[in-house]
Write an enzyme that holds these catalytic residues in place. Structure first.
Site, PDB file in Angstrom:
ATOM      1  N   CYS A 215      34.904  47.674  39.614  1.00  0.00           N
ATOM      2  CA  CYS A 215      33.128  47.850  39.825  1.00  0.00           C
ATOM      3  C   CYS A 215      33.110  49.203  38.420  1.00  0.00           C
ATOM      4  CB  CYS A 215      32.757  47.760  40.720  1.00  0.00           C
ATOM      5  SG  CYS A 215      31.136  48.076  40.538  1.00  0.00           S
TER       6      CYS A 215
ATOM      7  N   GLU B 114      30.833  42.059  35.648  1.00  0.00           N
ATOM      8  CA  GLU B 114      31.903  41.920  35.447  1.00  0.00           C
ATOM      9  C   GLU B 114      32.855  41.543  34.497  1.00  0.00           C
ATOM     10  OE1 GLU B 114      35.782  43.367  35.472  1.00  0.00           O
ATOM     11  OE2 GLU B 114      35.142  43.720  37.740  1.00  0.00           O
TER      12      GLU B 114
END
Length: 221
Positions: free
Chosen positions: A2, A104
């Site tokens: 992340c 992402e």
């Protein structure tokens, strides 16, 4: 992993969602939260839950150089209970890192395509995090890292790792003030269920951390 996320909710919504009585000092929403920035986190101090800012990128209390934080924005949940950098934090310095979506980058034939990922059934949520306090040469830092795990079936098409998002009913258990054996904390994370996600493509505009406005989350065809 992340590496970027958002927090767009207003302060009152956050206080109500996480059951916090005191206001957040200098709260500011963000379309593009990046490593090295201050991020909103929730801890339990033994008396009550408190929300405040930690710098994203863990600097362990024993570190000689704060620059180690740039290498420690994430911690693998599968091994965190064994690693010297995280073991004691798993026992006693657990936190919630408040967010409402994350980005992402999916590999494609044309290059990496950024996607904004949200929960289907709720807006605000919390990543499972660890925090620590660092003192060196008169300088004090409070920093954190986000715990990650192997991607679930939805995320596998985008990336092989994903942040751990705590189910709503498990948030208080994660930050309870009692010490938890590190292996027990690891087992707790392994036992969590995943909620349903949704994702859409956004522009490469989000790739630059200084870009922080509505264009970051604007869907592209």
């Amino acid at each position: 992993m992340c590496g970027r996320y958002t927090l767009l909710a207003d302060e009152l919504e956050i206080l109500q969602e996480f059951g916090i009585d005191q206001p957040v000092e200098n709260y500011h929403p963000s379309y593009n939260i990046a490593p090295g920035q201050d991020v909103l986190a929730v801890i339990h101090d033994g008396n009550e839950k408190r929300a405040g800012y930690l710098r994203w990128g863990l600097v362990p209390s024993w570190a000689e150089d704060e620059r180690i934080g740039y290498k420690m924005i994430n911690a693998r949940s599968e091994t965190a209970h064994k690693k010297p950098s995280f073991k004691q934090l798993m026992s006693r310095k657990r936190c919630l890192i408040v967010a409402d979506s994350f980005y992402e980058w999916m590999k494609t034939e044309e290059g990496k395509q950024p996607k904004r990922i949200q929960l289907k059934d709720r807006g605000l949520f919390a990543f499972a995090g660890l925090w620590d306090k660092w003192n060196h040469d008169g300088k004090t830092l409070f920093t954190c890292t986000i715990l990650t795990k192997e991607a679930n079936p939805f995320m596998q098409e985008i990336h092989h790792r994903m942040p751990i998002i705590l189910p709503k009913e498990k948030e208080d258990d994660w930050i309870k003030p009692e010490k938890m054996p590190p292996n027990e904390a690891g087992e707790f994370l392994e036992s969590l269920h995943d909620e349903d996600f949704t994702a859409y493509d956004v522009a490469n505009y989000v790739n630059t951390a200084k870009n922080n406005d509505e264009q970051c989350i604007k869907p592209i065809a």
